[in-house]
Design a protein around this motif. Sequence first.
Motif, mmCIF file in Angstrom:
data_model
loop_
_atom_site.group_PDB
_atom_site.id
_atom_site.type_symbol
_atom_site.label_atom_id
_atom_site.label_comp_id
_atom_site.label_asym_id
_atom_site.label_seq_id
_atom_site.Cartn_x
_atom_site.Cartn_y
_atom_site.Cartn_z
ATOM 1 N N ILE A 70 16.388 32.853 -10.618
ATOM 2 C CA ILE A 70 17.188 33.918 -11.316
ATOM 3 C C ILE A 70 17.141 34.085 -12.508
ATOM 4 N N SER A 71 16.997 32.966 -13.229
ATOM 5 C CA SER A 71 17.121 32.930 -14.737
ATOM 6 C C SER A 71 15.850 33.695 -15.121
ATOM 7 N N THR A 72 14.827 33.140 -14.566
ATOM 8 C CA THR A 72 13.324 33.782 -14.915
ATOM 9 C C THR A 72 13.321 35.216 -14.621
ATOM 10 N N ALA A 73 14.144 35.674 -13.439
ATOM 11 C CA ALA A 73 13.890 36.893 -13.028
ATOM 12 C C ALA A 73 14.652 37.757 -14.226
ATOM 13 N N ASP A 74 15.783 37.514 -14.486
ATOM 14 C CA ASP A 74 16.535 38.007 -15.476
ATOM 15 C C ASP A 74 15.983 38.271 -16.852
ATOM 16 N N LEU B 99 12.620 38.269 -17.038
ATOM 17 C CA LEU B 99 11.400 39.380 -16.849
ATOM 18 C C LEU B 99 11.977 40.780 -16.828
ATOM 19 N N GLY B 100 13.076 41.097 -16.321
ATOM 20 C CA GLY B 100 13.987 42.285 -16.283
ATOM 21 C C GLY B 100 14.213 42.811 -17.691
ATOM 22 N N ALA B 101 14.684 41.938 -18.520
ATOM 23 C CA ALA B 101 14.954 42.401 -19.947
ATOM 24 C C ALA B 101 13.773 42.679 -20.735
ATOM 25 N N THR B 102 12.628 42.009 -20.441
ATOM 26 C CA THR B 102 11.258 42.214 -21.045
ATOM 27 C C THR B 102 10.758 43.636 -20.630
ATOM 28 N N ALA B 103 11.037 43.971 -19.456
ATOM 29 C CA ALA B 103 10.424 45.212 -18.699
ATOM 30 C C ALA B 103 11.298 46.342 -19.362
ATOM 31 N N ALA B 104 12.568 46.264 -19.427
ATOM 32 C CA ALA B 104 13.361 47.262 -20.103
ATOM 33 C C ALA B 104 12.962 47.618 -21.520
#
Length: 210
Positions: free
Chosen positions: A88-92, A94-99
């Motif tokens: 979950i930490s890694t997914a969060d 990656l989500g911030a990077t994509a945004a």
Amino acid sequence: MARLDEMAQRRRVTIFSRVSKEDPKHGRWILPLVVLALVAFTYTFVNNLPAAETVVSTTLAAETTTTTTEPPEETTTTTLPEEVMAFISTADSLGATAAQMRTDAQTINDEYPDVTGYGATRDLLSALKADTTAFVEDVDEVVVPAAAAEKWSDVTTSAAAMEQAADDMLDGLVNTSGSEKRLGALEDYNIAAATFDQALDAAKDAATEG
């Protein structure tokens, strides 16, 4: 000599004259009479006064408040496995990077050519393409829990779509006349980034529920 005897006789008569028994001070009886009259008047006046009203004091009983104390609801705290928490930490991240890359792509295209010239815009789009490629590699390297494996395939697909759109934006600027391809690729990039975010949330939900 006879005259002296006469004068002595007169003195004796004067000294031993009869004292009157009548009281010459009549005023001493007036004060008691006045006091007696005042007492009689006061007694008569007080007896003639109307009876005083009686005030009845009523005390209302205080309202009785009943408080029921219920025991607090029991809450169950679920501790996720360490691998799930790491996922979950890694997914969060990656989500911030994509945004952030999505915001950068929009800014680069909005500022060309009025703010940023051709050469600077080319360099910025080249850097965006490189960052998106590195991003896709990071997505592929994520250790995904078994429960989220199926949903993760949508994440990798949308990340790859972002990489393709970044390449098309650069190609639309460098090799294609006009701005149709570049702006179309920007729209594709935004759509792919939004899809990536939705797929990421679905994968996190699957990991925590599994």
